[in-house]
Write a protein that holds these residues in place. Structure first.
Motif, PDB file in Angstrom:
ATOM      1  N   LYS A 216     -27.194 -31.983   2.544  1.00 20.88           N
ATOM      2  CA  LYS A 216     -28.009 -31.041   3.320  1.00 20.88           C
ATOM      3  C   LYS A 216     -29.486 -31.328   3.071  1.00 20.88           C
ATOM      4  O   LYS A 216     -30.005 -31.075   2.002  1.00 20.88           O
ATOM      5  CB  LYS A 216     -27.682 -29.607   2.888  1.00 20.88           C
ATOM      6  N   HIS A 217     -30.149 -31.924   4.036  1.00 23.26           N
ATOM      7  CA  HIS A 217     -31.611 -32.047   3.986  1.00 23.26           C
ATOM      8  C   HIS A 217     -32.116 -32.168   5.415  1.00 23.26           C
ATOM      9  O   HIS A 217     -31.332 -32.243   6.368  1.00 23.26           O
ATOM     10  CB  HIS A 217     -32.065 -33.220   3.102  1.00 23.26           C
ATOM     11  N   LYS A 218     -33.433 -32.206   5.549  1.00 19.27           N
ATOM     12  CA  LYS A 218     -34.036 -32.164   6.892  1.00 19.27           C
ATOM     13  C   LYS A 218     -33.513 -33.271   7.814  1.00 19.27           C
ATOM     14  O   LYS A 218     -33.244 -33.045   8.985  1.00 19.27           O
ATOM     15  CB  LYS A 218     -35.563 -32.288   6.778  1.00 19.27           C
ATOM     16  N   GLY A 219     -33.337 -34.478   7.223  1.00 20.50           N
ATOM     17  CA  GLY A 219     -32.928 -35.625   8.027  1.00 20.50           C
ATOM     18  C   GLY A 219     -31.555 -35.459   8.674  1.00 20.50           C
ATOM     19  O   GLY A 219     -31.239 -36.107   9.663  1.00 20.50           O
ATOM     20  N   THR A 220     -30.734 -34.581   8.094  1.00 22.39           N
ATOM     21  CA  THR A 220     -29.374 -34.444   8.647  1.00 22.39           C
ATOM     22  C   THR A 220     -29.205 -33.132   9.427  1.00 22.39           C
ATOM     23  O   THR A 220     -28.104 -32.814   9.862  1.00 22.39           O
ATOM     24  CB  THR A 220     -28.310 -34.499   7.512  1.00 22.39           C
ATOM     25  N   ASP A 221     -30.318 -32.374   9.585  1.00 23.63           N
ATOM     26  CA  ASP A 221     -30.250 -31.082  10.288  1.00 23.63           C
ATOM     27  C   ASP A 221     -29.579 -31.188  11.656  1.00 23.63           C
ATOM     28  O   ASP A 221     -28.661 -30.442  11.971  1.00 23.63           O
ATOM     29  CB  ASP A 221     -31.659 -30.496  10.488  1.00 23.63           C
ATOM     30  N   HIS A 222     -30.069 -32.154  12.453  1.00 24.05           N
ATOM     31  CA  HIS A 222     -29.568 -32.288  13.821  1.00 24.05           C
ATOM     32  C   HIS A 222     -28.089 -32.635  13.840  1.00 24.05           C
ATOM     33  O   HIS A 222     -27.310 -32.031  14.570  1.00 24.05           O
ATOM     34  CB  HIS A 222     -30.339 -33.390  14.566  1.00 24.05           C
TER      35      HIS A 222
END
Ligand SMILES: Nc1nc2c(ncn2[C@@H]2O[C@H](COP(=O)(O)OP(=O)(O)OP(=O)(O)O)[C@@H](O)[C@H]2O)c(=O)[nH]1
Ligand SMILES: [Mg+2]
Length: 328
Positions: free
Chosen positions: A38-44
């Motif tokens: 879980k981090h910003k890069g995998t949000d989408h």
């Protein structure tokens, strides 16, 4: 970028892609989502997948509500292969499925107990094989759907009763199938009919081989047959030879288990990738992840290679139990 995902997530993604039933699709997708860091890069990516998951769950709900049901003989494949137990009445087909799987078909000492096919999952080490209990073969009439089930199976187990009239039973079973142009693979050479038959991989289970005395009867049966047919003595009641039988069934499915090893880590022996025997490193790579197949630079193999960890090319043929390290 999918390539930045950890190997667990890539493997879960692959399992999700390979899933066939709605239920499998849902569980594998849940595993995939939980394996994504879980981090910003995998949000989408996570949001997309959660939407997909909710669509699948809705579809499952609708299916339940409308009760859309195809024929009872159409059983969705689960696990690494579909194996049908076929034979005359009272030979112990249901007892075998009950002894080997989580299913609980009715077993009774009178003929024609089973009316509809029942699937169950049989565990063989780290894989699951689907067994299907079927209604008895009958000279007068067989549901066409039942014949299709036999034709579709990856393996057919012809069950006979060693304490009954096994020789006659085997002859009758084969004759009934042949009448419908279904030929067990071991008899393929002997078929002389004019129209092309469906050849099904098959193995004969001589059931009710409960003890040593029965085992002697089995030897006599083999001598009487005068052929080198694939026969296996088993007992649903005492469990005799069932473990061995599981292994033989696995070997006959024509698949191999190959383990993925991330660089510098141990392979996960609890979750093999299952592929057709004769498969290559390239086919294995595409099972692990399509990006791996495309960008594969090198691979190392433990097991069938000449020495452990040997570098091999894309065309290297893998064997049962091999461990492969893919590098991209
Ligand atoms: N001694 C012995 N009896 C068995 C064994 N397997 C099954 N039986 C008995 O044989 C009878 C028939 O078993 P089922 O499993 O109902 O046979 P089936 O082939 O499913 O019969 P249908 O559904 O009528 O086709 C029952 O009384 C079982 O208890 C075995 O390995 N040993
Ligand atoms: Mg039965």
């Amino acid at each position: 970028m999918p390539l930045n995902l950890p190997p667990e997530a890539l493997e879960a993604q692959q399992r999700h892609r390979a899933a066939e039933t709605l239920g499998e699709k849902i569980t594998t997708l849940e595993e995939y989502i939980s394996a994504i860091p879980k981090h910003k890069g995998t949000d989408h990516l996570r949001a997309d997948l959660r939407r997909k998951l909710s669509k699948l769950k809705n579809a499952a709900q609708t299916q339940k509500r409308t009760g859309k049901q195809v024929s009872v003989y159409h059983i969705e494949r689960e696990g690494i292969g579909q194996v049908a137990l076929v034979g005359l009445a009272n030979v112990g087909k249901s007892a075998l499925v009950a002894a080997l799987t989580n299913a609980t078909p009715e077993v009774a000492d009178y003929p024609f107990t089973t009316w509809t096919p029942t699937p169950g999952m049989m565990e063989m080490e780290n894989v699951q094989i689907q067994l299907i209990d079927t209604p008895p073969l009958n000279e007068d009439f067989i549901e066409p759907e039942m014949l299709n089930l036999v034709r579709r199976a990856d393996l057919v187990l012809l069950v006979i009763d060693l304490q009954g009239f096994p020789l006659q039973e085997l002859e009758d079973t084969v004759a009934i199938l042949e009448e419908h142009r279904i030929i067990p693979s071991y008899l393929q050479q002997e078929y002389i009919g004019e129209r092309r038959p469906t050849v099904v991989p098959a193995l004969v289970l001589a059931n009710k081989c409960d003890d040593e005395e029965c085992a002697e009867d089995f030897v006599v049966l083999c001598e009487l047959l005068e052929h080198d047919w694939p026969l296996l003595p088993v007992s649903a009641t005492t469990g005799r030879n069932l473990e061995h039988m599981k292994r033989v069934v696995f070997d006959r499915l024509g698949v191999i288990r190959v383990y993925s090893k991330p660089p510098g880590r141990e392979p996960d022996y609890s979750s093999p990738f299952v592929m057709k025997a004769g498969g290559t490193v390239e086919e294995f790579a595409s099972k692990v992840h399509q990006d791996f197949a495309r960008n594969l630079k090198s691979a190392r193999v433990w097991g069938s290679a000449t020495h452990d960890g040997q570098m091999v090319g894309r065309d290297h043929v893998l064997h049962e139990g091999d461990v492969v390290e893919l590098r991209i």
